[in-house]
Design a protein around this motif. Structure first.
Motif, PDB file in Angstrom:
ATOM      1  N   ALA A   1       1.913  -1.875   8.587  1.00  0.00           N
ATOM      2  CA  ALA A   1       1.329  -2.000   7.253  1.00  0.00           C
ATOM      3  C   ALA A   1       0.984  -3.451   6.937  1.00  0.00           C
ATOM      4  O   ALA A   1      -0.071  -3.738   6.345  1.00  0.00           O
ATOM      5  N   ASP A   2       1.866  -4.366   7.333  1.00  0.00           N
ATOM      6  CA  ASP A   2       1.579  -5.793   7.110  1.00  0.00           C
ATOM      7  C   ASP A   2       0.315  -6.206   7.845  1.00  0.00           C
ATOM      8  O   ASP A   2      -0.525  -6.951   7.318  1.00  0.00           O
TER       9      ASP A   2
ATOM     10  N   LEU B   1      -2.627   4.333   3.529  1.00  0.00           N
ATOM     11  CA  LEU B   1      -2.370   4.272   4.967  1.00  0.00           C
ATOM     12  C   LEU B   1      -1.594   5.514   5.378  1.00  0.00           C
ATOM     13  O   LEU B   1      -0.713   5.977   4.648  1.00  0.00           O
TER      14      LEU B   1
ATOM     15  N   VAL C   1       8.211   6.140   3.970  1.00  0.00           N
ATOM     16  CA  VAL C   1       6.881   6.528   3.496  1.00  0.00           C
ATOM     17  C   VAL C   1       7.002   7.236   2.152  1.00  0.00           C
ATOM     18  O   VAL C   1       8.058   7.796   1.817  1.00  0.00           O
TER      19      VAL C   1
ATOM     20  N   PRO D   1       0.826  -1.216   0.000  1.00  0.00           N
ATOM     21  CA  PRO D   1       0.000   0.000   0.000  1.00  0.00           C
ATOM     22  C   PRO D   1       0.852   1.254   0.000  1.00  0.00           C
ATOM     23  O   PRO D   1       1.994   1.248   0.464  1.00  0.00           O
TER      24      PRO D   1
ATOM     25  N   MET E   1      -0.998   4.134  13.014  1.00  0.00           N
ATOM     26  CA  MET E   1      -1.211   4.033  11.579  1.00  0.00           C
ATOM     27  C   MET E   1      -2.702   3.827  11.344  1.00  0.00           C
ATOM     28  O   MET E   1      -3.333   3.001  12.011  1.00  0.00           O
TER      29      MET E   1
ATOM     30  N   ARG F   1      -6.105   3.731   8.415  1.00  0.00           N
ATOM     31  CA  ARG F   1      -6.577   3.537   7.046  1.00  0.00           C
ATOM     32  C   ARG F   1      -7.278   4.827   6.612  1.00  0.00           C
ATOM     33  O   ARG F   1      -8.281   5.239   7.219  1.00  0.00           O
TER      34      ARG F   1
ATOM     35  N   GLN G   1       0.555   7.202   8.688  1.00  0.00           N
ATOM     36  CA  GLN G   1       1.120   7.115  10.032  1.00  0.00           C
ATOM     37  C   GLN G   1       1.079   8.492  10.665  1.00  0.00           C
ATOM     38  O   GLN G   1       1.740   9.430  10.205  1.00  0.00           O
TER      39      GLN G   1
ATOM     40  N   ILE H   1       1.909   4.596   1.532  1.00  0.00           N
ATOM     41  CA  ILE H   1       1.884   5.045   2.930  1.00  0.00           C
ATOM     42  C   ILE H   1       2.428   6.466   3.021  1.00  0.00           C
ATOM     43  O   ILE H   1       3.421   6.816   2.377  1.00  0.00           O
TER      44      ILE H   1
ATOM     45  N   ILE I   1       6.789   0.795  10.773  1.00  0.00           N
ATOM     46  CA  ILE I   1       5.973   1.073   9.591  1.00  0.00           C
ATOM     47  C   ILE I   1       5.653  -0.213   8.844  1.00  0.00           C
ATOM     48  O   ILE I   1       4.493  -0.475   8.484  1.00  0.00           O
ATOM     49  N   SER I   2       6.646  -1.051   8.614  1.00  0.00           N
ATOM     50  CA  SER I   2       6.406  -2.299   7.880  1.00  0.00           C
ATOM     51  C   SER I   2       5.535  -3.257   8.685  1.00  0.00           C
ATOM     52  O   SER I   2       4.643  -3.913   8.131  1.00  0.00           O
TER      53      SER I   2
ATOM     54  N   GLN J   1      -2.796  -4.930   6.081  1.00  0.00           N
ATOM     55  CA  GLN J   1      -3.103  -5.671   4.861  1.00  0.00           C
ATOM     56  C   GLN J   1      -3.798  -6.992   5.145  1.00  0.00           C
ATOM     57  O   GLN J   1      -4.667  -7.419   4.383  1.00  0.00           O
TER      58      GLN J   1
END
Length: 316
Positions: free
Chosen positions: A102-103, A83, A30, A4, A151, A153, A85, A6, A98-99, A106
């Motif tokens: 985000a994971d 997304l 990002v 996505p 974070m 959506r 943050q 970010i 962040i990773s 998802q």
């Protein structure tokens, strides 16, 4: 699944080196970096531009609130961002956050907001910093709310109507309540997220922060207390009971008989009771904090009766 897009929205006011650390921790992580400045006079906006951030300067003619700043950051996002943050300018992001966030987003399509462990950078500097560090240690799993670092959506936040700009505090729990009512979820992950620098070294700072919390409790209960969640009703009642009603009752009873002032021993007894669960230090300040919270709550009711709103209440 494709990764996505970010962005990060950082808000701040005169954060100096803390802001620089924050922005540097987001560089390369990002696709869009936005800094929203609330009237800084220390060169924060220029420093953010030098670090590649898009800077949004809030209109000085309107009262500053963190909620207003976050909405301004949202409005500056590119349309492709999925997304975002959010971070306060006195925080530094953990390299893996962040990773990880985000994971999770998802693989959990109903998650609207995720947060991790916020820690104080200098908990040993003061008892007030230690109290903050303990406050950030919230339970892992599905939660009712997140804090300022999270974070989110983008589509979910827009659907909920964004942050309520008039709130001087408690804007994240209020937004999370509306998100959950719309069927979204809020999660606290078992992952390091941010280092926060409260820089709270004096009793007066802690008092103002607690006072602001009481104002937020009362305003939140006024907005949503009648709903099934009973949003911050219990917190407001505890603050008023321990910080206003009970002291007034003890003082009034003492006028009839000085011996009745012994009823004030209920406060050290409450500290002893709470210390079994949270330790003596936290218990003591939890009880003391009710006086400050009651002050904030009563101020909210007074201003609402007069039809006036309170401006931002800073503790730094």
């Amino acid at each position: 699944m494709s990764a996505p897009a970010i962005a990060a929205v950082v808000i701040g006011r005169n954060e100096g080196e803390r802001l620089i650390r924050c922005l540097r921790s987001l560089q390369g992580q990002v696709q869009q970096l936005i800094y929203v400045d609330s009237g800084s006079t220390d060169g924060s906006a220029a420093a953010a531009r030098d670090l590649g951030a898009k800077v949004v300067d809030l209109d000085l003619s309107r009262p500053f609130t963190a909620a207003r700043a976050r909405n301004a950051g949202l409005a500056a996002l590119s349309s492709r961002i999925e997304l975002v943050q959010f971070a306060d300018g006195d925080c530094e992001l953990d390299p893996g956050w962040i990773s990880a966030a985000a994971d999770f987003m998802q693989t959990h399509p109903r998650a609207a907001a995720v947060c991790g462990r916020r820690r104080e950078r200098f908990p040993e500097a003061s008892v007030y910093n230690r109290l903050c560090d303990a406050e950030w240690n919230t339970p892992v799993g599905e939660a009712t709310a997140c804090g300022g670092d999270a974070m989110m959506r983008v589509a979910a936040v827009y659907t909920a109507g964004g942050y309520r700009e008039g709130l001087i505090a408690g804007e994240e729990p209020e937004l999370c309540l509306r998100l959950r009512r719309a069927g979204w979820q809020v999660w606290r992950l078992d992952a390091e997220m941010t280092l926060h620098d409260a820089q709270m070294l004096r009793f007066g700072q802690w008092w103002n922060r607690s006072r602001r919390a009481g104002h937020a409790f009362a305003e939140g209960a006024a907005l949503h207390g009648a709903g099934p969640e009973r949003h911050w009703v219990a917190e407001t009642r505890r603050a008023l009971a321990w910080g206003a009603v009970l002291p007034a009752a003890i003082a009034a009873a003492g006028l009839a008989s000085p011996y009745l002032l012994l009823a004030a021993l209920i406060y050290p007894a409450q500290v002893l009771r709470l210390s079994r669960r949270m330790g003596t230090e936290q218990a003591l300040f939890s009880v003391l904090g009710k006086f400050a919270e009651a002050t904030g709550a009563l101020e909210f009711y007074w201003r609402r009766w007069r039809g006036t709103a309170r401006g931002i209440l800073e503790y730094k």
